[in-house]
Design an enzyme around this catalytic site. Structure first.
Site, mmCIF file in Angstrom:
data_model
loop_
_atom_site.group_PDB
_atom_site.id
_atom_site.type_symbol
_atom_site.label_atom_id
_atom_site.label_comp_id
_atom_site.label_asym_id
_atom_site.label_seq_id
_atom_site.Cartn_x
_atom_site.Cartn_y
_atom_site.Cartn_z
ATOM 1 N N GLU A 260 4.870 -5.366 1.882
ATOM 2 C CA GLU A 260 4.160 -5.178 3.158
ATOM 3 C C GLU A 260 3.238 -3.989 2.950
ATOM 4 O O GLU A 260 3.667 -2.841 3.027
ATOM 5 C CB GLU A 260 5.148 -4.896 4.289
ATOM 6 C CG GLU A 260 6.113 -6.030 4.591
ATOM 7 C CD GLU A 260 5.454 -7.180 5.343
ATOM 8 O OE1 GLU A 260 4.268 -7.076 5.719
ATOM 9 O OE2 GLU A 260 6.134 -8.198 5.546
ATOM 10 N N CYS A 294 -0.654 0.157 9.881
ATOM 11 C CA CYS A 294 -1.190 -0.818 8.917
ATOM 12 C C CYS A 294 -2.134 -1.801 9.597
ATOM 13 O O CYS A 294 -3.033 -2.339 8.976
ATOM 14 C CB CYS A 294 -0.039 -1.549 8.242
ATOM 15 S SG CYS A 294 1.156 -2.217 9.411
HETATM 16 P P1 NAD Z 1 3.384 5.234 0.379
HETATM 17 O O1 NAD Z 1 3.035 4.060 -0.438
HETATM 18 O O2 NAD Z 1 2.862 6.561 -0.025
HETATM 19 O O3 NAD Z 1 4.980 5.406 0.441
HETATM 20 C C1 NAD Z 1 5.839 4.344 0.768
HETATM 21 C C2 NAD Z 1 7.171 4.545 0.058
HETATM 22 O O4 NAD Z 1 6.966 4.583 -1.359
HETATM 23 C C3 NAD Z 1 7.889 5.838 0.416
HETATM 24 O O5 NAD Z 1 9.269 5.557 0.532
HETATM 25 C C4 NAD Z 1 7.633 6.722 -0.785
HETATM 26 O O6 NAD Z 1 8.687 7.642 -1.001
HETATM 27 C C5 NAD Z 1 7.569 5.731 -1.906
HETATM 28 N N1 NAD Z 1 6.750 6.150 -3.058
HETATM 29 C C6 NAD Z 1 5.619 6.898 -3.037
HETATM 30 N N2 NAD Z 1 5.120 7.011 -4.288
HETATM 31 C C7 NAD Z 1 5.953 6.320 -5.108
HETATM 32 C C8 NAD Z 1 5.976 6.050 -6.511
HETATM 33 N N3 NAD Z 1 5.015 6.513 -7.325
HETATM 34 N N4 NAD Z 1 6.979 5.292 -7.010
HETATM 35 C C9 NAD Z 1 7.947 4.816 -6.204
HETATM 36 N N5 NAD Z 1 7.976 5.035 -4.872
HETATM 37 C C10 NAD Z 1 7.000 5.781 -4.327
HETATM 38 O O7 NAD Z 1 2.963 4.863 1.862
HETATM 39 P P2 NAD Z 1 3.064 5.765 3.170
HETATM 40 O O8 NAD Z 1 2.011 6.810 3.143
HETATM 41 O O9 NAD Z 1 4.459 6.200 3.410
HETATM 42 O O10 NAD Z 1 2.703 4.660 4.294
HETATM 43 C C11 NAD Z 1 1.409 4.322 4.638
HETATM 44 C C12 NAD Z 1 0.969 3.018 4.004
HETATM 45 O O11 NAD Z 1 1.875 1.982 4.335
HETATM 46 C C13 NAD Z 1 -0.379 2.522 4.503
HETATM 47 O O12 NAD Z 1 -1.117 1.992 3.428
HETATM 48 C C14 NAD Z 1 -0.019 1.432 5.494
HETATM 49 O O13 NAD Z 1 -1.031 0.476 5.727
HETATM 50 C C15 NAD Z 1 1.175 0.847 4.841
HETATM 51 N N6 NAD Z 1 2.028 0.150 5.813
HETATM 52 C C16 NAD Z 1 2.126 -1.217 5.752
HETATM 53 C C17 NAD Z 1 2.884 -1.901 6.700
HETATM 54 C C18 NAD Z 1 2.997 -3.391 6.705
HETATM 55 O O14 NAD Z 1 3.847 -3.913 7.412
HETATM 56 N N7 NAD Z 1 2.189 -4.105 5.951
HETATM 57 C C19 NAD Z 1 3.574 -1.165 7.676
HETATM 58 C C20 NAD Z 1 3.447 0.218 7.692
HETATM 59 C C21 NAD Z 1 2.690 0.868 6.750
#
Ligand code: NAD
Length: 491
Positions: A260, A294
């Site tokens: 997602e 998102c």
């Molecule tokens: P992010 O990708 O930075 O982090 C998400 C998760 O990944 C967190 O748990 C984080 O700890 C982990 N993470 C970060 N870097 C990592 C790595 N290198 N390796 C493994 N895990 C890692 O995203 P965010 O800033 O927390 O959230 C915002 C993003 O999420 C936006 O792009 C938004 O559009 C998206 N989002 C999508 C949906 C959906 O349903 N499609 C819903 C909410 C948010």
């Protein structure tokens, strides 16, 4: 049940037992708080802790997957009841940790989390029952069963922190899997509160573990979880950039994954649209939660004939709501800063590059943006061309981009020219708007309504680089089961 939510440092939860200390601790920090930026310290799990969490989930699996549907349903309904009574407490907990807007936090708890629990409870028995098809006249019988995968790893983001952590484990648990929740480093305590709620509602010990990781260790800990042999399915909600990394690890281990990911929701405004409604919803959809959803409205595609009146309406909304828009960065609870200084810097770079390429600010003022303190002000940018960064990249900020079109076909082509495909909207007379909606490459398209719309009973998920797989309702429960077909013949 144990009350682990108020412990300091914020504990992890391994097999239902709080892990209260670790070699490494990390701090949750909110930049808009200035000198008192540190919110709390959090226990950071080692690879060993992560493996123990999966072992405990694997141990709890046989008994959890044999619970009856009414037993599972009762736990989710009890959790919904408990949560209804805890909304104020959980809004405080969430906004203290994240500085997200109070009303947004109340919304995600009351209108997403509570119905999410109830809807899941409602569909368990229909979604999971088996089938007995009669395929031919040979006397052979088939039984198609839906079985849980085993241990499911859910990785959650911070931006609707309670609901998205709940969503990462709710459908998997309901389908009979046991779960590991890997929290976001920005909202670990809010994510832990999801586990507290479910354990208070009667979830058997060990069925859900909560693993936190300091940012410097997140790759190592997450990879250990992905590659643990008992983990059989993964779901990730977050950015497209990180989702790609997680998907590559999952591919190495040949494990199925739900992704997602990021969005860049287009809103088409046809020449027969109600301009007032379209402009109002565009501004709300772009600015809600400071553009950090998102499904946030990101790209306005407006018929060139009505661009002027559309922008005038947007400008009127900006001047009438000056105070509300200017307030966008007072902590806590009213803070509408961007999440981190890094995300503010990135959003500001996308904006600057687009302005340098010839686009113009049509409403709002970005001159006082203070990226060090994560402050990026709401703006609307017109004259954006498809090749400019603001059209292509998710800014995850209150920056709305405006592009014109001259035919319905061009509107659809522009809407589909972005690599994201999560949510979209079309404004205009209904039949025409629905005709366009049917051509849009996105998981959800809303006619004459805001792009930010989600309900636990409709499938949620993206097309293209917004990901694949579906949460919610029957689709969500099917996502977290695999079929086993048994054929039976007379000896
Ligand atoms: P992010 O990708 O930075 O982090 C998400 C998760 O990944 C967190 O748990 C984080 O700890 C982990 N993470 C970060 N870097 C990592 C790595 N290198 N390796 C493994 N895990 C890692 O995203 P965010 O800033 O927390 O959230 C915002 C993003 O999420 C936006 O792009 C938004 O559009 C998206 N989002 C999508 C949906 C959906 O349903 N499609 C819903 C909410 C948010």
């Amino acid at each position: 049940p144990a009350q682990f939510i108020n412990l300091q440092p914020v504990p992890a939860l391994i097999g239902g037992e709080p892990l209260t200390s670790s070699k490494t601790l990390f701090d949750v920090v909110r930049p808009e708080r200035g000198d008192s930026a540190k919110v709390h310290s959090v226990v950071s799990c080692s690879v060993d802790d992560a493996n123990r969490a999966v072992d405990a989930a694997a141990k709890a699996l046989p008994s959890w997957k044999s619970t009856s549907f009414p037993e599972r349903r009762a736990i989710f309904l009890k959790a919904a009841d408990l949560l209804r009574g805890r909304i104020d407490e959980y809004v405080k907990l969430t906004t203290d940790e994240t500085c997200l807007d109070l009303s947004f936090s109340g919304f995600e708890l009351a209108h997403l989390a509570v119905p999410g629990l109830e809807e899941t409870a409602a569909v368990i028995s229909t979604a999971l029952r088996g089938e007995f098809p009669r395929l031919d006249g040979s006397g052979r019988r088939e039984l198609i069963q839906r079985e849980p995968f085993g241990v499911v790893l859910g990785i959650a983001p911070w931006n609707a922190p309670f609901f998205l952590a709940l969503r990462a484990i709710l459908n998997p648990l309901a389908a009979g899997n046991t779960c590991i929740l890997k929290t976001s480093e920005n909202s670990p305590r809010t994510h832990l509160a999801v586990a507290q709620l479910l354990y208070d509602a009667g979830l058997p010990k060990g069925v859900l573990s909560v693993v936190h990781s300091a940012p410097q260790d997140v790759v190592e800990v997450t990879n250990a979880l992905i590659h643990h042999p008992a983990v059989r399915k993964i779901n990730f909600t977050g950015s497209t950039r990180v989702g790609r990394l997680i998907a590559m690890e999952a591919a190495k281990a040949i494990k199925p994954i739900v992704l997602e990911l990021g969005g860049k929701a287009p809103q088409i405004v046809l020449d027969d649209a109600d301009i007032k409604v379209a402009a109002n919803n565009a501004v709300i959809g772009a600015m809600m939660n400071h553009g950090q959803i998102c499904m946030s409205t990101a790209i306005i595609l407006v018929d060139a004939k009505i661009e002027k009146s559309f922008l005038e309406e947007v400008q009127r909304l900006f001047s009438e709501n000056k105070e509300a828009l200017a307030e966008y960065r007072k902590a806590p609870g009213k803070a509408r800063a961007l999440f981190t200084a890094a995300s503010a810097k990135r959003a500001n770079e996308i904006l600057e590059s687009t302005l340098q390429a010839g686009a113009k600010i049509a409403a709002g003022d970005s001159s006082a943006n203070d990226v060090e303190h994560a402050s990026v002000k709401p703006v609307v940018v017109s004259g954006v061309k498809p090749e400019m960064r603001l059209f292509q990249e998710e800014a995850f900020a209150p920056i709305l981009s405006v592009t014109t079109f001259t035919s319905d076909d061009e509107a659809v082509r522009l809407a589909n020219s972005n690599s994201a495909g999560l949510a979209a909207a079309v404004y205009g007379s209904e039949v025409r708007a629905v005709r366009l909606a049917q051509q849009i490459e996105a998981g959800q398209v809303h006619v004459n309504a805001i792009t930010v719309h989600d309900h636990p009973s409709i499938p949620h998920g993206g097309w293209k680089e917004s990901g694949f797989g579906r949460f919610n309702g029957v689709a969500g429960l099917h996502e977290f089961t695999q079929t086993r077909t048994i054929t039976m013949s007379e000896p």
